[in-house]
Structure formats: C-alpha cells, structure tokens
Design a protein around this motif. Structure first.
Motif, PDB file in Angstrom:
ATOM      1  N   ARG A 137     -20.361  23.291  10.917  1.00 45.57           N
ATOM      2  CA  ARG A 137     -20.709  21.997  10.314  1.00 45.57           C
ATOM      3  C   ARG A 137     -20.940  20.935  11.382  1.00 45.57           C
ATOM      4  O   ARG A 137     -21.811  20.070  11.231  1.00 45.57           O
ATOM      5  N   THR A 138     -20.197  21.007  12.458  1.00 46.52           N
ATOM      6  CA  THR A 138     -20.363  20.029  13.535  1.00 46.52           C
ATOM      7  C   THR A 138     -21.650  20.301  14.306  1.00 46.52           C
ATOM      8  O   THR A 138     -22.404  19.378  14.647  1.00 46.52           O
ATOM      9  N   VAL A 139     -21.929  21.563  14.576  1.00 49.96           N
ATOM     10  CA  VAL A 139     -23.158  21.924  15.282  1.00 49.96           C
ATOM     11  C   VAL A 139     -24.394  21.507  14.491  1.00 49.96           C
ATOM     12  O   VAL A 139     -25.371  20.998  15.054  1.00 49.96           O
ATOM     13  N   SER A 140     -24.351  21.690  13.155  1.00 50.50           N
ATOM     14  CA  SER A 140     -25.534  21.415  12.326  1.00 50.50           C
ATOM     15  C   SER A 140     -25.632  19.973  11.849  1.00 50.50           C
ATOM     16  O   SER A 140     -26.546  19.629  11.108  1.00 50.50           O
ATOM     17  N   GLY A 141     -24.702  19.130  12.268  1.00 47.96           N
ATOM     18  CA  GLY A 141     -24.788  17.715  11.934  1.00 47.96           C
ATOM     19  C   GLY A 141     -24.166  17.317  10.623  1.00 47.96           C
ATOM     20  O   GLY A 141     -24.234  16.139  10.232  1.00 47.96           O
ATOM     21  N   LEU A 142     -23.542  18.243   9.915  1.00 49.26           N
ATOM     22  CA  LEU A 142     -22.874  17.911   8.653  1.00 49.26           C
ATOM     23  C   LEU A 142     -21.540  17.215   8.879  1.00 49.26           C
ATOM     24  O   LEU A 142     -21.009  16.564   7.980  1.00 49.26           O
ATOM     25  N   HIS A 143     -20.986  17.389  10.069  1.00 50.34           N
ATOM     26  CA  HIS A 143     -19.728  16.730  10.431  1.00 50.34           C
ATOM     27  C   HIS A 143     -19.880  16.212  11.850  1.00 50.34           C
ATOM     28  O   HIS A 143     -20.432  16.905  12.712  1.00 50.34           O
ATOM     29  N   ARG A 144     -19.408  15.009  12.106  1.00 52.72           N
ATOM     30  CA  ARG A 144     -19.590  14.402  13.417  1.00 52.72           C
ATOM     31  C   ARG A 144     -18.426  14.740  14.343  1.00 52.72           C
ATOM     32  O   ARG A 144     -17.262  14.697  13.955  1.00 52.72           O
ATOM     33  N   ALA A 145     -18.786  15.078  15.578  1.00 56.67           N
ATOM     34  CA  ALA A 145     -17.776  15.370  16.585  1.00 56.67           C
ATOM     35  C   ALA A 145     -17.068  14.092  17.014  1.00 56.67           C
ATOM     36  O   ALA A 145     -17.648  13.002  17.001  1.00 56.67           O
ATOM     37  N   ASP A 146     -15.813  14.248  17.406  1.00 61.20           N
ATOM     38  CA  ASP A 146     -15.082  13.124  17.993  1.00 61.20           C
ATOM     39  C   ASP A 146     -15.449  12.956  19.459  1.00 61.20           C
ATOM     40  O   ASP A 146     -15.456  11.837  19.988  1.00 61.20           O
ATOM     41  N   SER A 147     -15.739  14.067  20.140  1.00 52.81           N
ATOM     42  CA  SER A 147     -16.126  14.015  21.540  1.00 52.81           C
ATOM     43  C   SER A 147     -16.808  15.326  21.901  1.00 52.81           C
ATOM     44  O   SER A 147     -16.771  16.298  21.151  1.00 52.81           O
ATOM     45  N   GLY A 148     -17.436  15.348  23.074  1.00 54.68           N
ATOM     46  CA  GLY A 148     -18.138  16.540  23.515  1.00 54.68           C
ATOM     47  C   GLY A 148     -19.605  16.492  23.137  1.00 54.68           C
ATOM     48  O   GLY A 148     -20.110  15.490  22.613  1.00 54.68           O
ATOM     49  N   SER A 149     -20.311  17.595  23.400  1.00 55.69           N
ATOM     50  CA  SER A 149     -21.754  17.606  23.168  1.00 55.69           C
ATOM     51  C   SER A 149     -22.232  18.969  22.693  1.00 55.69           C
ATOM     52  O   SER A 149     -21.590  19.993  22.919  1.00 55.69           O
ATOM     53  N   ALA A 164     -13.414  17.929  17.208  1.00 56.44           N
ATOM     54  CA  ALA A 164     -13.716  17.317  15.910  1.00 56.44           C
ATOM     55  C   ALA A 164     -12.516  17.486  15.003  1.00 56.44           C
ATOM     56  O   ALA A 164     -11.698  18.395  15.177  1.00 56.44           O
ATOM     57  N   GLY A 165     -12.403  16.601  14.019  1.00 54.32           N
ATOM     58  CA  GLY A 165     -11.272  16.693  13.110  1.00 54.32           C
ATOM     59  C   GLY A 165     -11.502  15.922  11.838  1.00 54.32           C
ATOM     60  O   GLY A 165     -12.605  15.405  11.576  1.00 54.32           O
ATOM     61  N   TYR A 166     -10.444  15.844  11.056  1.00 55.55           N
ATOM     62  CA  TYR A 166     -10.454  15.144   9.776  1.00 55.55           C
ATOM     63  C   TYR A 166      -9.237  14.221   9.768  1.00 55.55           C
ATOM     64  O   TYR A 166      -8.111  14.662   9.520  1.00 55.55           O
ATOM     65  N   GLY A 167      -9.469  12.933  10.096  1.00 50.09           N
ATOM     66  CA  GLY A 167      -8.336  12.030  10.234  1.00 50.09           C
ATOM     67  C   GLY A 167      -7.446  12.485  11.382  1.00 50.09           C
ATOM     68  O   GLY A 167      -7.918  12.764  12.489  1.00 50.09           O
ATOM     69  N   PRO A 168      -6.147  12.619  11.127  1.00 44.83           N
ATOM     70  CA  PRO A 168      -5.234  13.020  12.214  1.00 44.83           C
ATOM     71  C   PRO A 168      -5.262  14.512  12.529  1.00 44.83           C
ATOM     72  O   PRO A 168      -4.652  14.961  13.492  1.00 44.83           O
ATOM     73  N   ILE A 169      -5.989  15.291  11.710  1.00 37.84           N
ATOM     74  CA  ILE A 169      -6.021  16.741  11.898  1.00 37.84           C
ATOM     75  C   ILE A 169      -7.159  17.115  12.835  1.00 37.84           C
ATOM     76  O   ILE A 169      -8.323  16.819  12.565  1.00 37.84           O
ATOM     77  N   ARG A 170      -6.817  17.766  13.946  1.00 38.05           N
ATOM     78  CA  ARG A 170      -7.839  18.207  14.902  1.00 38.05           C
ATOM     79  C   ARG A 170      -8.211  19.640  14.589  1.00 38.05           C
ATOM     80  O   ARG A 170      -7.412  20.554  14.750  1.00 38.05           O
ATOM     81  N   THR A 216     -15.546  27.208  10.332  1.00 38.84           N
ATOM     82  CA  THR A 216     -16.501  26.485   9.485  1.00 38.84           C
ATOM     83  C   THR A 216     -16.750  25.082  10.006  1.00 38.84           C
ATOM     84  O   THR A 216     -17.895  24.603  10.011  1.00 38.84           O
ATOM     85  N   THR A 217     -15.706  24.415  10.483  1.00 34.40           N
ATOM     86  CA  THR A 217     -15.883  23.087  11.077  1.00 34.40           C
ATOM     87  C   THR A 217     -16.814  23.156  12.269  1.00 34.40           C
ATOM     88  O   THR A 217     -17.638  22.262  12.498  1.00 34.40           O
TER      89      THR A 217
END
Length: 234
Positions: A45-57, A9-15, A41-42
């Motif tokens: 946030r990704t696990v709890s659905g506040l931030h969407r993963a780019d890939s993976g599960s 997961a990331g924010y724009g070009p930042i992984r 923290t990311t």
C-alpha cells in the motif's frame, strides 16, 4: 527496478514498517514473506501510494514515487492487485477489464482485451457474465487481468493464493512466471504461503514486525532451515 530505501510507515503510534530497504530487480519475481502482522500489506500500500510513508523513499526505474498519488501509478507502469479479489460485481467481466485499461489513459485497445482473454481463457468464455457469478479463482484471474490491462512494468500482488484451491494457485503462479519470462514483467509478490511463493520467485525478502530479517535469492531462503522454521512456518 523498484528500490525501497529506509522506508518507514505506520498508523498513528503503530509502526508497521521500520527502515525497510531492498531492491526488486527488473524482470524478476520478488517475494515478500512473513507472518500475519509482519507489514507485508502495508508495504504494498505504501509503494503504490495508497498509504503515505513517514520517512524513506520509493523509486521505480529511477523515478521517485513518494508524492505520486495512487491514481497516477498506472501511467508510470505500476499496477496493484490488493488482497480480497475486489471485482465490481455489478459489471460484466468485459466491463471490469476495460476499467483496468482506462487507468493507463486513452482508449482501451481491443488487442489488450484479447491478450487477457488469451491468458485466461475462462474469462474469454464468460466475458458477458456478471462478475458476481464468478468463482473465487475466476475472480482472482479477473483482478489480475484487470491490472494487466494497464500494461504495467511492475505488478504488485497481495496474497493471490488466499482461499484458493492448490490447483488454481499453481495455475495463477505459473501464469505469473510465464509473464515474467516472456514479457519481462517485474513482480512484487506478497504471500503468506511461503513455500509456493519461493517456488516461483527469483528473490525473497522476509519481514518480521515491520523489519527486514532476510534478503536473499529465493532458493537460498528455501534452503535455510533455521530461517524457515523461525519466520516462514515450514
């Protein structure tokens, strides 16, 4: 059980997370450790659905969470306590707690409220007080109590010790340990205070620049001098 597989997961070009894989076992405290900027923290946030993963599960007890919105997570058994002690200051202690119960759906049960007041007697003494009047430690107890109102099976905690006196930190960590032991709660604990986290955790995962550099029992990580000096600062 919470299972992360090749999560990025990331924010724009930042992984921020890069191919993260590990399992947080049921009925255990799994500590996620690392320096600032490691991606801790990311991760929550990704696990709890506040931030969407780019890939993976991400799976919780076999249920895929990848497309589940954050507001539905409590119904699946997950509660997230973000960093920053985000109480609603205009509401009372009691009203803040009742909001946590609503996340599960249905009517808030008085028994759930009493359970939180039994866990945190200071909140029971101040249930009619506005949250703005609470100390930092009391606010941290309130946000954890609010999460527990949803009766989660998996609790995500982001830096619960931040800015608190050591005595209060020991009290909160002791309570978390008791909940795991007595009620079978599973906890994913993000902490920069690695020494304190490893003292209560069953297992530890160390992140560095978004990648897993260690995944082992907490006692093993605490005893690895080279790893501790390189990544954990003690």
């Amino acid at each position: 059980m919470l299972k992360l597989t090749s999560l990025s997961a990331g924010y724009g070009p930042i992984r921020a997370l890069d191919d993260v894989t590990f399992t947080a076992e049921k009925g255990e405290i799994t500590a996620v450790l690392g320096a600032n900027g490691a991606g801790k923290t990311t991760l929550l946030r990704t696990v709890s659905g506040l931030h969407r993963a780019d890939s993976g599960s991400v799976h919780l007890d076999g249920t895929p969470l990848d497309k589940v919105p954050a507001e539905r997570m409590p119904k699946l058994g997950m509660a997230h306590v973000p960093e920053g002690r985000g109480v609603i200051t205009e509401l009372t202690v009691d009203e803040n707690l009742r909001l946590g119960g609503l996340g599960r759906g249905g009517r808030v049960k008085d028994g759930d409220l009493q359970r939180v007041y039994d866990l945190f007697p200071v909140l029971g003494d101040r249930q009619a007080a506005l949250a703005t009047t609470l100390s930092g430690g009391e606010r941290q107890m309130l946000v954890i109590g609010r999460a527990l109102m949803a009766r989660p099976t998996m609790l995500l905690l982001d830096e619960p010790s931040l800015g608190l006196a050591p005595r209060i930190v020991a009290q909160i960590f002791g309570l978390i340990r008791d909940l795991v032991r007595d009620e079978g709660l599973s906890v994913l604990l993000v902490e920069q205070n690695a020494r304190s986290a490893l003292s209560v955790a069953d297992h530890g995962v160390v992140l560095n620049l978004g990648r897993v550099v260690a995944d082992a029992p907490a006692a093993e990580l605490a005893g690895d001098d080279k790893l501790r000096h390189a990544y954990l600062g003690f």
